[in-house]
Scaffold this motif. Structure first.
Motif, PDB file in Angstrom:
ATOM      1  N   ALA A  97      -4.654  -0.456  -7.340  1.00 22.62           N
ATOM      2  CA  ALA A  97      -4.072   0.661  -8.073  1.00 22.62           C
ATOM      3  C   ALA A  97      -2.895   0.153  -8.890  1.00 22.62           C
ATOM      4  O   ALA A  97      -2.117  -0.675  -8.431  1.00 22.62           O
ATOM      5  N   ASN A 118       0.540   1.152 -11.186  1.00 18.23           N
ATOM      6  CA  ASN A 118       1.474   2.219 -11.512  1.00 18.23           C
ATOM      7  C   ASN A 118       1.621   2.280 -13.035  1.00 18.23           C
ATOM      8  O   ASN A 118       1.014   1.485 -13.757  1.00 18.23           O
ATOM      9  N   ARG A 130       0.757  -3.723  -9.674  1.00 15.69           N
ATOM     10  CA  ARG A 130      -0.109  -3.381  -8.562  1.00 15.69           C
ATOM     11  C   ARG A 130       0.709  -2.629  -7.515  1.00 15.69           C
ATOM     12  O   ARG A 130       1.801  -3.065  -7.149  1.00 15.69           O
ATOM     13  N   THR A 131       0.198  -1.523  -7.043  1.00 15.39           N
ATOM     14  CA  THR A 131       0.948  -0.744  -6.066  1.00 15.39           C
ATOM     15  C   THR A 131       0.276  -0.679  -4.711  1.00 15.39           C
ATOM     16  O   THR A 131       0.874  -0.238  -3.759  1.00 15.39           O
ATOM     17  N   SER A 132      -0.963  -1.091  -4.628  1.00 15.22           N
ATOM     18  CA  SER A 132      -1.597  -1.010  -3.323  1.00 15.22           C
ATOM     19  C   SER A 132      -2.841  -1.878  -3.274  1.00 15.22           C
ATOM     20  O   SER A 132      -3.405  -2.233  -4.291  1.00 15.22           O
ATOM     21  N   VAL A 133      -3.214  -2.190  -2.057  1.00  9.07           N
ATOM     22  CA  VAL A 133      -4.479  -2.879  -1.843  1.00  9.07           C
ATOM     23  C   VAL A 133      -5.312  -1.966  -0.959  1.00  9.07           C
ATOM     24  O   VAL A 133      -4.917  -1.637   0.143  1.00  9.07           O
ATOM     25  N   ARG A 134      -6.401  -1.512  -1.476  1.00  8.57           N
ATOM     26  CA  ARG A 134      -7.243  -0.634  -0.674  1.00  8.57           C
ATOM     27  C   ARG A 134      -8.604  -1.294  -0.499  1.00  8.57           C
ATOM     28  O   ARG A 134      -9.106  -1.953  -1.396  1.00  8.57           O
ATOM     29  N   THR A 135      -9.172  -1.086   0.650  1.00 13.65           N
ATOM     30  CA  THR A 135     -10.528  -1.577   0.859  1.00 13.65           C
ATOM     31  C   THR A 135     -11.389  -0.384   1.224  1.00 13.65           C
ATOM     32  O   THR A 135     -10.979   0.472   1.991  1.00 13.65           O
ATOM     33  N   ARG A 138      -9.562  -3.599   7.585  1.00 13.18           N
ATOM     34  CA  ARG A 138      -8.137  -3.369   7.349  1.00 13.18           C
ATOM     35  C   ARG A 138      -7.257  -4.047   8.395  1.00 13.18           C
ATOM     36  O   ARG A 138      -6.127  -4.402   8.120  1.00 13.18           O
ATOM     37  N   SER A 165      -2.314  -5.532  10.137  1.00 14.95           N
ATOM     38  CA  SER A 165      -3.048  -5.435   8.881  1.00 14.95           C
ATOM     39  C   SER A 165      -3.489  -6.833   8.438  1.00 14.95           C
ATOM     40  O   SER A 165      -2.831  -7.830   8.751  1.00 14.95           O
ATOM     41  N   ILE A 166      -4.605  -6.867   7.751  1.00 18.15           N
ATOM     42  CA  ILE A 166      -5.075  -8.150   7.203  1.00 18.15           C
ATOM     43  C   ILE A 166      -4.081  -8.621   6.157  1.00 18.15           C
ATOM     44  O   ILE A 166      -3.577  -7.817   5.356  1.00 18.15           O
ATOM     45  N   LYS A 167      -3.775  -9.907   6.166  1.00 13.51           N
ATOM     46  CA  LYS A 167      -2.776 -10.446   5.236  1.00 13.51           C
ATOM     47  C   LYS A 167      -3.475 -10.826   3.939  1.00 13.51           C
ATOM     48  O   LYS A 167      -3.981 -11.940   3.797  1.00 13.51           O
ATOM     49  N   TRP A 168      -3.490  -9.895   3.023  1.00 13.96           N
ATOM     50  CA  TRP A 168      -4.180 -10.099   1.746  1.00 13.96           C
ATOM     51  C   TRP A 168      -3.429 -11.082   0.858  1.00 13.96           C
ATOM     52  O   TRP A 168      -2.214 -11.182   0.912  1.00 13.96           O
ATOM     53  N   ALA A 204       5.505  -3.765  -1.529  1.00 12.44           N
ATOM     54  CA  ALA A 204       5.368  -4.002  -2.975  1.00 12.44           C
ATOM     55  C   ALA A 204       4.040  -4.684  -3.284  1.00 12.44           C
ATOM     56  O   ALA A 204       3.410  -4.407  -4.308  1.00 12.44           O
ATOM     57  N   ARG A 205       3.603  -5.564  -2.377  1.00  8.38           N
ATOM     58  CA  ARG A 205       2.387  -6.327  -2.623  1.00  8.38           C
ATOM     59  C   ARG A 205       1.127  -5.531  -2.330  1.00  8.38           C
ATOM     60  O   ARG A 205       0.178  -5.527  -3.099  1.00  8.38           O
ATOM     61  N   GLN A 206       1.101  -4.833  -1.186  1.00  8.67           N
ATOM     62  CA  GLN A 206      -0.169  -4.238  -0.758  1.00  8.67           C
ATOM     63  C   GLN A 206      -0.104  -2.741  -0.515  1.00  8.67           C
ATOM     64  O   GLN A 206      -1.101  -2.121  -0.174  1.00  8.67           O
ATOM     65  N   GLY A 207       1.078  -2.169  -0.674  1.00 12.89           N
ATOM     66  CA  GLY A 207       1.183  -0.716  -0.531  1.00 12.89           C
ATOM     67  C   GLY A 207       1.672  -0.261   0.828  1.00 12.89           C
ATOM     68  O   GLY A 207       2.097   0.882   0.984  1.00 12.89           O
ATOM     69  N   TYR A 208       1.614  -1.139   1.826  1.00 17.01           N
ATOM     70  CA  TYR A 208       2.043  -0.766   3.174  1.00 17.01           C
ATOM     71  C   TYR A 208       2.595  -1.996   3.876  1.00 17.01           C
ATOM     72  O   TYR A 208       2.270  -3.127   3.495  1.00 17.01           O
ATOM     73  N   ASP A 259       3.179  -4.712   7.002  1.00 21.21           N
ATOM     74  CA  ASP A 259       2.151  -5.433   7.739  1.00 21.21           C
ATOM     75  C   ASP A 259       1.750  -4.744   9.039  1.00 21.21           C
ATOM     76  O   ASP A 259       0.653  -4.986   9.551  1.00 21.21           O
ATOM     77  N   ASP A 299       3.269   5.978  -3.554  1.00 20.54           N
ATOM     78  CA  ASP A 299       2.053   5.893  -4.377  1.00 20.54           C
ATOM     79  C   ASP A 299       0.824   5.657  -3.509  1.00 20.54           C
ATOM     80  O   ASP A 299      -0.220   6.279  -3.692  1.00 20.54           O
ATOM     81  N   PHE A 300       0.958   4.730  -2.562  1.00 21.08           N
ATOM     82  CA  PHE A 300      -0.174   4.422  -1.687  1.00 21.08           C
ATOM     83  C   PHE A 300      -0.578   5.658  -0.882  1.00 21.08           C
ATOM     84  O   PHE A 300      -1.768   5.973  -0.758  1.00 21.08           O
ATOM     85  N   GLU A 314      -2.373   8.083  -3.161  1.00 22.03           N
ATOM     86  CA  GLU A 314      -3.713   7.599  -3.513  1.00 22.03           C
ATOM     87  C   GLU A 314      -4.681   7.759  -2.343  1.00 22.03           C
ATOM     88  O   GLU A 314      -5.828   8.172  -2.534  1.00 22.03           O
ATOM     89  N   GLU A 315      -4.207   7.425  -1.162  1.00 21.90           N
ATOM     90  CA  GLU A 315      -5.080   7.530   0.003  1.00 21.90           C
ATOM     91  C   GLU A 315      -5.432   8.984   0.291  1.00 21.90           C
ATOM     92  O   GLU A 315      -6.561   9.300   0.679  1.00 21.90           O
TER      93      GLU A 315
END
Lengths: 191, 114
Positions: free
Chosen positions: A4, A6, A11-16, A128, A187-190, B89-93, B95, B103-104, B107-108
């Motif tokens: 996503a 902004n 990039r504001t999120s990583v979604r799977t 996730r 959480s998975i470390k992306w 900032a990197r992944q939205g949430y 660890d 925002d996350f 979106e969710e």
């Protein structure tokens, strides 16, 4: 996966997006701690349990004895297990292939422990957390997805053996009593 | 080494720790710029882990990190941990999947409504 952005294009999120039930197991060809590559075609079992795992997560560490016990118990009944670690090993060096080899040796993993450095497999799975379990049937369709059980802290206080229940049901030719649960862990470390 | 509470042991301590963690989490999201990870069961698991660490180790060490290692890092891995801003900032949430960007969360919520 969906990134996503902004209004500033950051990039504001990583979604799977989770793999849907009955979806086929994504193909893979990944290096294992046994110095050989493992592919989906190598999986011959009646069922295939894919555990999204890692080295450093305390939840995984708590579950590892249960993972080993399940693999030993159900391996004898024709169920193949594999654990996959996709964590960014740059930020988490403990999750690199060499530390994975040490972990597999120390814990006596009876299953392949593979490294998904590109993270492609776990992204396709929509994983996730670690640990997160996926059970595929003989046609390699997804039949159960979620947690191993409901108490990572204390095996003696588990009240719902979700993965075990799914395996028992599937081995009897039935549907798992619960098809999906929320996995708990790190959480998975992306990348 | 992490020592889980046994049944009946120090239930008052656990209850007090849980209350303290819940208050901290609520205050942090009310006054801060982040929201809670948008899945109640995930948040509750992290809250329980923080409370366990508070009882066992005296501080709210991140349950998604090795506590003994965290102890060597001062307050860096005490919730809210030092890396959580960068992680969000990197992944939205973060660890542990306790705090998330607004925002996350939005979106969710939109995605799960679909």
């Amino acid at each position: 996966m969906e990134l996503a952005l902004n209004p500033h294009g950051q990039r504001t999120s990583v979604r799977t997006m989770a793999l849907e039930l009955l979806a086929p197991c994504p193909p893979f060809d990944l290096p294992g701690t046994d110095d050989r590559n493992h592919t989906l075609a190598d999986v011959k079992g009646k069922l295939f349990v894919l555990l999204v795992s890692c080295n450093h997560c305390p939840y995984v560490i708590a579950y590892e004895p249960r993972m080993v016990a399940l693999a030993n118990e159900y391996g004898a009944r024709g169920v193949d297990f594999m654990a996959v670690n996709a964590n960014d090993a740059t930020r988490y060096p403990d999750d690199g292939l060499q530390p994975m080899k040490a972990r597999a040796r120390e814990r006596g993993f009876p299953f392949p422990y593979v490294r998904d450095d590109s993270q492609a497999l776990v992204r396709t799975l929509g994983a996730r957390f670690t640990p997160e379990a996926y059970v595929f049937d003989e046609g390699r369709k997804l039949r159960y997805h979620g947690r191993i059980d409901d108490n990572h802290r204390d095996p003696a206080r588990v009240t719902s053996h979700d993965l075990k229940n799914a395996l028992d049901a599937l081995l009897e030719g039935k549907d798992p009593p619960v098809l999906e649960t929320t996995a708990f862990g790190c959480s998975i470390k992306w990348k | 080494m992490w020592h889980p509470l046994s049944v009946g042991e120090d239930e008052d301590k656990k209850a007090a720790a849980l209350a303290r963690v819940r208050k901290f989490v609520q205050t942090y999201v009310t006054k801060g710029k982040y929201g809670l990870y948008p899945e109640d069961s995930v948040v509750e698991n992290v809250v329980q882990g923080l409370a366990e660490n508070l009882v066992a180790h005296g501080r709210m060490y991140c349950p998604c990190a090795d506590v003994e290692d965290s102890k060597t890092k001062g307050s860096a891995m005490v919730c809210p941990c030092t890396p959580h801003h960068e992680d969000i900032a990197r992944q939205g949430y973060c660890d542990c999947a306790l705090f998330a960007s607004r925002d996350f969360v939005s979106e969710e919520r939109l995605r799960t409504k679909k």
